[in-house]
Design a protein around this motif. Structure first.
Motif, PDB file in Angstrom:
ATOM      1  N   ARG A   1       0.837  -1.212   0.000  1.00  0.00           N
ATOM      2  CA  ARG A   1       0.000   0.000   0.000  1.00  0.00           C
ATOM      3  C   ARG A   1       0.869   1.258   0.000  1.00  0.00           C
ATOM      4  O   ARG A   1       0.506   2.272  -0.589  1.00  0.00           O
ATOM      5  CB  ARG A   1      -0.949  -0.007   1.196  1.00  0.00           C
ATOM      6  N   ALA A   2       2.028   1.188   0.642  1.00  0.00           N
ATOM      7  CA  ALA A   2       2.888   2.368   0.733  1.00  0.00           C
ATOM      8  C   ALA A   2       3.626   2.670  -0.573  1.00  0.00           C
ATOM      9  O   ALA A   2       3.870   3.836  -0.877  1.00  0.00           O
ATOM     10  CB  ALA A   2       3.901   2.185   1.867  1.00  0.00           C
ATOM     11  N   VAL A   3       3.999   1.646  -1.337  1.00  0.00           N
ATOM     12  CA  VAL A   3       4.895   1.891  -2.481  1.00  0.00           C
ATOM     13  C   VAL A   3       4.314   1.576  -3.859  1.00  0.00           C
ATOM     14  O   VAL A   3       4.837   2.087  -4.861  1.00  0.00           O
ATOM     15  CB  VAL A   3       6.238   1.098  -2.348  1.00  0.00           C
ATOM     16  N   SER A   4       3.279   0.745  -3.943  1.00  0.00           N
ATOM     17  CA  SER A   4       2.893   0.225  -5.272  1.00  0.00           C
ATOM     18  C   SER A   4       2.171   1.251  -6.128  1.00  0.00           C
ATOM     19  O   SER A   4       2.251   1.193  -7.359  1.00  0.00           O
ATOM     20  CB  SER A   4       2.003  -1.010  -5.125  1.00  0.00           C
ATOM     21  N   GLY A   5       1.421   2.160  -5.503  1.00  0.00           N
ATOM     22  CA  GLY A   5       0.579   3.071  -6.273  1.00  0.00           C
ATOM     23  C   GLY A   5      -0.593   2.370  -6.925  1.00  0.00           C
ATOM     24  O   GLY A   5      -1.330   2.977  -7.716  1.00  0.00           O
ATOM     25  N   ALA A   6      -0.811   1.096  -6.620  1.00  0.00           N
ATOM     26  CA  ALA A   6      -1.882   0.325  -7.263  1.00  0.00           C
ATOM     27  C   ALA A   6      -3.176   0.452  -6.470  1.00  0.00           C
ATOM     28  O   ALA A   6      -3.157   0.671  -5.254  1.00  0.00           O
ATOM     29  CB  ALA A   6      -1.483  -1.147  -7.364  1.00  0.00           C
ATOM     30  N   THR A   7      -4.295   0.310  -7.161  1.00  0.00           N
ATOM     31  CA  THR A   7      -5.592   0.331  -6.471  1.00  0.00           C
ATOM     32  C   THR A   7      -5.982  -1.081  -6.054  1.00  0.00           C
ATOM     33  O   THR A   7      -6.693  -1.265  -5.076  1.00  0.00           O
ATOM     34  CB  THR A   7      -6.687   0.933  -7.367  1.00  0.00           C
ATOM     35  N   ARG A   8      -5.507  -2.089  -6.804  1.00  0.00           N
ATOM     36  CA  ARG A   8      -5.826  -3.473  -6.440  1.00  0.00           C
ATOM     37  C   ARG A   8      -4.871  -3.978  -5.369  1.00  0.00           C
ATOM     38  O   ARG A   8      -3.747  -3.476  -5.225  1.00  0.00           O
ATOM     39  CB  ARG A   8      -5.737  -4.369  -7.674  1.00  0.00           C
ATOM     40  N   GLU A   9      -5.319  -4.967  -4.621  1.00  0.00           N
ATOM     41  CA  GLU A   9      -4.489  -5.599  -3.606  1.00  0.00           C
ATOM     42  C   GLU A   9      -3.758  -6.795  -4.224  1.00  0.00           C
ATOM     43  O   GLU A   9      -4.239  -7.403  -5.183  1.00  0.00           O
ATOM     44  CB  GLU A   9      -5.373  -6.092  -2.451  1.00  0.00           C
ATOM     45  N   PRO A  10      -2.585  -7.140  -3.698  1.00  0.00           N
ATOM     46  CA  PRO A  10      -1.870  -8.301  -4.252  1.00  0.00           C
ATOM     47  C   PRO A  10      -2.613  -9.597  -3.944  1.00  0.00           C
ATOM     48  O   PRO A  10      -3.239  -9.730  -2.893  1.00  0.00           O
ATOM     49  CB  PRO A  10      -0.522  -8.257  -3.531  1.00  0.00           C
ATOM     50  N   GLU A  11      -2.538 -10.531  -4.882  1.00  0.00           N
ATOM     51  CA  GLU A  11      -3.190 -11.840  -4.707  1.00  0.00           C
ATOM     52  C   GLU A  11      -2.172 -12.935  -4.434  1.00  0.00           C
ATOM     53  O   GLU A  11      -2.543 -14.069  -4.121  1.00  0.00           O
ATOM     54  CB  GLU A  11      -3.977 -12.186  -5.971  1.00  0.00           C
ATOM     55  N   CYS A  12      -0.904 -12.612  -4.607  1.00  0.00           N
ATOM     56  CA  CYS A  12       0.162 -13.580  -4.338  1.00  0.00           C
ATOM     57  C   CYS A  12       1.339 -12.883  -3.693  1.00  0.00           C
ATOM     58  O   CYS A  12       1.747 -11.811  -4.142  1.00  0.00           O
ATOM     59  CB  CYS A  12       0.621 -14.241  -5.641  1.00  0.00           C
ATOM     60  N   CYS A  13       1.846 -13.483  -2.634  1.00  0.00           N
ATOM     61  CA  CYS A  13       3.145 -13.095  -2.078  1.00  0.00           C
ATOM     62  C   CYS A  13       4.042 -14.317  -2.241  1.00  0.00           C
ATOM     63  O   CYS A  13       3.949 -15.273  -1.467  1.00  0.00           O
ATOM     64  CB  CYS A  13       3.012 -12.710  -0.606  1.00  0.00           C
ATOM     65  N   LEU A  14       4.846 -14.301  -3.299  1.00  0.00           N
ATOM     66  CA  LEU A  14       5.765 -15.416  -3.534  1.00  0.00           C
ATOM     67  C   LEU A  14       6.955 -15.266  -2.593  1.00  0.00           C
ATOM     68  O   LEU A  14       7.468 -14.157  -2.404  1.00  0.00           O
ATOM     69  CB  LEU A  14       6.224 -15.402  -4.995  1.00  0.00           C
TER      70      LEU A  14
END
Ligand code: MD3
Ligand code: FE
Length: 201
Positions: free
Chosen positions: A92-105
């Motif tokens: 949330r702090a760095v991605s600038g994306a509106t969607r949330e991640p679905e995978c943390c590899l």
């Protein structure tokens, strides 16, 4: 938060996590890996990878004789654990994306482990960035081009560094040539952990 360093469109946040935050994250990951143990993936051609892997989230990236893909379960049959809040906070702090991640590899590099130059193309939406978090020993990260070949540039990733791959960088070749085993005191047994956060669907 200092603005990121831009190298070939890869955005670097050196020392994004301080030492206490790194230690807290390792403790969270230790718990998580008890439920979703690291395993040694096999490429579609039957070569064992030197990196050990696990994942968290709705999907984990896996490879075996059947190919590269995202799967809703660990090879052992269990659901992947949820992505820890501490990790979502970094996204949330760095991605600038509106969607949330679905995978943390979760990639674990022991002595001598490496990852050859490749592109990450198994996701559906390349407009979403990938975020990487490095923990433990330093790793030599090589950045190339969207096309095969051409010049590359390398940088040592240190424990606590965060990298965002969005825009033009999203489809660039990249890899880890080697680690400096024992260069960090974060993991008592040495080694390097890299988390990559991805939107999959
Ligand atoms: C650039 N991992 O898991 S992280 C991977 O350190 C992977 O374990 C490396 O490459 C590691 O696929 C490098 C940096 C990284 C991750 C994903 C990317 C760079 C990327 C996706 C697209 C472009
Ligand atoms: Fe990759």
């Amino acid at each position: 938060m200092s603005p990121p360093l831009d190298i070939r469109g890869f955005r670097f946040f050196p020392g994004f996590l301080d030492r206490p935050a790194q230690e807290a994250l390792v403790n969270v990951l230790r718990d998580l890996l008890r439920n979703a143990p690291l395993y040694q993936p096999v490429t579609p051609r039957g070569q064992k990878m030197s990196v050990r892997m696990s994942a968290a989230g709705r999907f984990g990236w896996v490879t075996d004789r059947r190919g590269y893909r995202y799967e809703p379960r660990h090879p052992g049959g269990m659901d992947w654990p949820p992505i820890p809040e501490e990790v979502l906070a970094i996204w949330r702090a760095v991605s600038g994306a509106t969607r949330e991640p679905e995978c943390c590899l979760i990639n674990w590099y022991g002595e001598g482990a490496r990852m050859g130059l490749h592109q990450d193309k198994d996701e559906a939406d390349f407009s979403c960035p990938v975020v990487s978090v490095s923990l433990g020993d330093e790793g030599l990260f090589r950045m190339g081009n969207a096309e095969r070949g051409g010049k590359t540039e390398s940088i040592w990733l240190k424990s606590g560094d965060v990298v965002v791959m969005g825009g033009d960088a999203r489809l660039k070749h990249h890899g880890i040539d080697r680690i400096r085993f024992g260069s960090s005191t974060l993991l008592p047994q040495g080694g390097r952990i890299n988390l990559t956060l991805r939107v999959v669907t």
